[in-house]
Design an enzyme around this catalytic site. Structure first.
Site, short mmCIF file in Angstrom:
data_model
loop_
_atom_site.label_atom_id
_atom_site.label_comp_id
_atom_site.label_asym_id
_atom_site.label_seq_id
_atom_site.Cartn_x
_atom_site.Cartn_y
_atom_site.Cartn_z
CG ASN A 131 -17.42 -46.03 -25.98
OD1 ASN A 131 -18.54 -46.40 -25.64
ND2 ASN A 131 -17.07 -45.91 -27.25
CG ASP A 169 -15.72 -44.19 -31.44
OD1 ASP A 169 -16.18 -44.28 -30.29
OD2 ASP A 169 -16.42 -44.35 -32.46
#
Ligand code: GRF
Length: 240
Positions: A131, A169
């Site tokens: 990501n 994250d």
């Protein structure tokens, strides 16, 4: 057995193996797709050893869809508002999972993809996922990263590419690109500056993965013994 050190691809076991073919990449998007466009351009120019095998968008109004179609890349639109009803994450994931199994990517790239994915989906995906996040992780996970960095008086900001895990994250950070925050920077100006860095960081990172200079696995495998393993995250000083 490997035939040449340059013939490298990722496997679904989150490791690096040798292959003659380009790295098969699936890209998940939600918005403009400027990062997708960078990958399309690099693929078309043969500047990266990749083949973008498909794009999944969770929004039917994402401009990224047009970019993919213009490049004749298969697109699956799995809109979070399907027939006026919000598609739950489970439905999205089950459709996305089926589609990814058809495309058989070596690597799944989340480039501006704005849905949080579940642990089971990530763990059972046919390839590892990375990501692109607009902050210097582990600082500023989540949203509004540029505004929060300015409010905190940060002197440096930037973007990170990390392995996707169930925790938002929080997966291992592979690469980062940094810039100095200017006194005059606003959230908008910072976003524009960071996005320029993203457009360099993403292809660089994919190149490092494709060439085996970066690994997504934790323990080096026998066939990776000659691979240079830098201390992560690898910080790239790019011009913004
Ligand atoms: C990027 O700035 C990324 O950091 C954030 O969403 C944006 C996507 O941009 N998560 P684009 O769709 O690639 O233009």
């Amino acid at each position: 057995m490997p035939e040449s050190i340059s013939e490298v691809a990722l496997t679904s076991a989150h490791t690096v193996s040798q292959a003659k073919k380009p790295l098969r990449i699936a890209v998940l998007v939600s918005g403009s797709g400027s990062n997708l466009q960078v990958l399309i351009n690099a693929m078309q120019a043969s500047a990266l050893p990749i083949e973008i095998v498909g794009v999944i968008s969770n929004r039917e109004d994402a401009y990224a869809i047009t970019r993919a179609k213009d490049a004749s890349i298969p697109v699956a639109v799995l809109s979070h508002v399907a027939s006026g009803k919000r598609m739950g994450i489970k439905t999205f994931e089950s459709h996305a999972s089926e589609q990814l199994k058809v495309w058989q990517p070596d690597l799944i790239v989340l480039a501006g993809f704005m849905r949080v994915l579940s642990g089971p989906f990530i763990d059972n995906a046919p390839a590892p996922m990375i990501n692109l996040h607009p902050a210097l992780l582990p600082a500023y996970k989540g949203l509004d990263t540029h505004q929060r960095a300015i409010q905190a008086g940060e002197r440096h900001h930037g973007c990170s590419i990390h392995v996707v895990t169930a925790e938002l994250d929080a997966g291992a950070v592979l690469t980062q690109a940094l810039l100095a925050v200017n006194q005059k920077d606003t959230a908008d100006s910072l976003q524009a500056r960071v996005q320029k860095l993203e457009h360099q960081l993403l292809p660089w990172t994919i190149l490092l993965l494709a060439k085996g200079a970066l690994s997504l696995g934790t323990a080096p495998l026998a066939h990776q013994q000659n691979t240079f393993m830098p201390t992560l995250p690898l910080k790239l000083y790019l011009n913004d």
